[in-house]
Scaffold this motif. Sequence first.
Motif, PDB file in Angstrom:
ATOM      1  N   ALA A 196      84.027  23.255   3.318  1.00 47.80           N
ATOM      2  CA  ALA A 196      82.594  24.036   3.412  1.00 47.80           C
ATOM      3  C   ALA A 196      82.780  25.529   3.175  1.00 47.80           C
ATOM      4  O   ALA A 196      81.998  26.093   2.250  1.00 47.80           O
ATOM      5  CB  ALA A 196      82.173  24.093   4.844  1.00 47.80           C
ATOM      6  N   GLN A 197      83.916  26.107   3.656  1.00 47.00           N
ATOM      7  CA  GLN A 197      84.087  27.524   3.224  1.00 47.00           C
ATOM      8  C   GLN A 197      84.444  27.643   1.576  1.00 47.00           C
ATOM      9  O   GLN A 197      84.097  28.833   0.705  1.00 47.00           O
ATOM     10  CB  GLN A 197      85.305  28.175   3.818  1.00 47.00           C
ATOM     11  N   ILE A 198      85.277  26.857   1.024  1.00 42.29           N
ATOM     12  CA  ILE A 198      85.260  26.699  -0.353  1.00 42.29           C
ATOM     13  C   ILE A 198      84.019  26.517  -1.267  1.00 42.29           C
ATOM     14  O   ILE A 198      84.019  27.260  -2.212  1.00 42.29           O
ATOM     15  CB  ILE A 198      86.355  25.623  -0.870  1.00 42.29           C
ATOM     16  N   SER A 199      83.421  25.524  -0.703  1.00 42.37           N
ATOM     17  CA  SER A 199      81.820  25.398  -1.266  1.00 42.37           C
ATOM     18  C   SER A 199      81.186  26.741  -1.189  1.00 42.37           C
ATOM     19  O   SER A 199      80.462  27.272  -2.259  1.00 42.37           O
ATOM     20  CB  SER A 199      81.242  24.319  -0.627  1.00 42.37           C
ATOM     21  N   LEU A 200      81.111  27.283  -0.010  1.00 43.64           N
ATOM     22  CA  LEU A 200      80.348  28.359  -0.070  1.00 43.64           C
ATOM     23  C   LEU A 200      80.941  29.628  -1.026  1.00 43.64           C
ATOM     24  O   LEU A 200      80.074  30.428  -1.582  1.00 43.64           O
ATOM     25  CB  LEU A 200      80.321  29.017   1.390  1.00 43.64           C
ATOM     26  N   THR A 201      82.064  29.943  -1.056  1.00 48.77           N
ATOM     27  CA  THR A 201      82.756  30.750  -1.908  1.00 48.77           C
ATOM     28  C   THR A 201      82.396  30.447  -3.327  1.00 48.77           C
ATOM     29  O   THR A 201      82.038  31.347  -4.296  1.00 48.77           O
ATOM     30  CB  THR A 201      84.271  30.980  -1.746  1.00 48.77           C
TER      31      THR A 201
END
Length: 366
Positions: free
Chosen positions: A113-118
Amino acid sequence: MFDNMTSEVGGPPNSTYSYADQKWIEGARFFVEGVTQLIVGIIGLVGNMLSIAVLCRRDMDLKPMFRQILVTLISFDIGCIIFNLLLFSLPLLSNSYSEGVFPYIVPVVLPFAQISLTGSIYCTLAVAIERYVSVCHPLRTPSDCTGTLSIIGLIVFSVAINICRFLEFETTYEHRVQRFWNENKNQSDTINVTYAMASTTELRSDLVYSQITMVTMLLIGGIIPLVVLTFLNTRIYIAIRTRTQRLLTMSSKQRRDFDVAAVLVGIILVFIVCHSFKFFVNCYEVYMSYVGMDVDSDWGAWMDVVLSFSHLSVTVNSSLNFVIYCYKDEKFRQNLIRMCVVNGGCCRKHGFSPVANSSLKHVTQV
């Protein structure tokens, strides 16, 4: 958004709240993060998939680099929506999911999720840079491999900056003694029950690591993108306003560049508004860490509500691009209608009209 894990990774509101505050926060989270976010997310997934289908059509008349980065942005947005629903929406809507699935997926889904957000943030930044160069410096032409290299760089950067996230959470088990009424013995009896939980690791609990992570994500995920996007958006908007008066003397290609730039202005404005909630939460976390405040006791009920809106706003941002394309870009609307008409015509041509083939409903389901 993903830095205050105590409030995000499931579970009830802070135990230090009063009963009335707990019920109020639970109701607000259920409506904002659960119901509303699910509806917005489903609409966003459909819209983003349609966007990719339309953008990949040759009639869209887009530069290859811009098309590649834009499709990558939408792909990251799809990931943001799916992971947000898995982490923040479904646990509030289903107890069986919250107890039987959620604790096992958090250590893996949360980093993605954090990778997608970044990736979504920096894809928006890449699109803004590309439009800035096309509009403000039209004589500069990037090489053919610039788009592919940009996408590879965005993916590598998003993964590298969040690689430690895979070491922050783990699934642990808690054994509890639960009482129940034994009808055979006609008496109260006990049974040992094992509960799975998503718990922080020693790395995530380390104070120095948490502070460094919060400050880094505030800079990389908040301050730097917002400042750069604001600057680029302003320059692009000024260029559009200045050259609109010469629109009649411009070529069709130049007019197309300005139409696409207008779409980007809308995307960036929505991005800034939606990410302001996340930016505020991250700033407040850094402030609490700096002054030595305790997250469990000093977080505040109002911040739980702001955090819920932060999660919802990220999903809204990832879902609104389709609406912006339809509203701002006439060529996008035309291709969308043409695609739907052609697909509908193919269905009728092969006898798949919903009215004519209603009798096949049960057969196809079997």
